[in-house]
Write an enzyme that holds these catalytic residues in place. Structure first.
Site, PDB file in Angstrom:
ATOM      1  CB  ALA A  65      -0.925  -0.007   1.222  1.00  0.00           C
ATOM      2  CG  ASP A  66       2.614   5.153  -1.441  1.00  0.00           C
ATOM      3  OD1 ASP A  66       3.595   5.046  -0.674  1.00  0.00           O
ATOM      4  OD2 ASP A  66       2.315   6.211  -2.018  1.00  0.00           O
ATOM      5  CB  THR A  67      -1.292   6.735   2.346  1.00  0.00           C
ATOM      6  OG1 THR A  67      -1.864   5.451   2.620  1.00  0.00           O
ATOM      7  CG2 THR A  67      -2.323   7.817   2.653  1.00  0.00           C
TER       8      THR A  67
END
Length: 193
Positions: free
Chosen positions: A76-78
């Protein structure tokens, strides 16, 4: 629940304590596995939700050759998106203060890209949340940055920390997405695996 995953060994490829906490909240057994130096750059033609989705997929590709047959990896990446630009992790406290000043009294978007990868299959999705900050004084911003040191957080803030308590006026979308993992959507996607 999620009986379809009983034959998988689940791996969370993230150093984020918030992602660990959120994934643990789904009641899944998982292992944390990270690789040093995974490239998080992206083409400058991408915007908004495309950016963390691209990075989550790139992270998955860095690990894919290391996966065993029964493993399911979550990457994941935000990012925080304001005025057509990314507010990533600040380099120092001065940049953190500037990011918070830029967001004070305004609405920004938080986008998370998630990629679910097995040796044979891959699914990915993104989630977006609109966050409205109240006006914040320089004193409030300085207090938060000096006490909480948010240099490891996109947009220089953790919604679950003091700044979220006093600064967030309105959220449209997933609160947990703002923390770094849209767990409700992740649960739905895992049911489809």
């Amino acid at each position: 629940m999620l009986d379809n995953l009983k034959n998988y060994h689940i791996i969370l490829a993230s150093n984020s304590p918030r992602r660990r906490e959120l994934l643990g909240g789904l009641g899944l057994d998982f292992e944390v596995r990270t690789l040093p130096g995974v490239d998080e750059s992206y083409p400058d033609t991408l915007e908004g939700s495309q950016i963390p989705l691209y990075i989550a997929r790139e992270k998955a590709e860095a690990y894919r050759g290391l996966l065993r047959e029964n493993e399911l990896m979550i990457t994941a990446d935000t990012i925080v998106w304001l005025d057509g630009r990314v507010l990533g992790k600040p380099r120092d406290e001065a940049e953190a203060v500037q990011m918070l000043r830029d967001m004070a009294g305004r609405t920004h978007e938080v986008y998370t890209g998630v990629c679910l990868t097995t040796p044979a299959h891959q699914r990915s999705f993104s989630a977006g949340t609109r966050v409205r900050f109240a006006s914040l004084s320089d004193e409030e911003i300085d207090y938060y940055v000096s006490r909480f040191h948010p240099l490891d957080k996109a947009g220089a803030y953790g919604v679950q920390e003091w700044i979220g308590y006093v600064g967030v006026e309105h959220i449209e979308g997933s609160y947990f997405n703002v923390m770094g993992l849209p767990v409700q959507r992740l649960y739905q996607e895992l049911k489809q695996m």
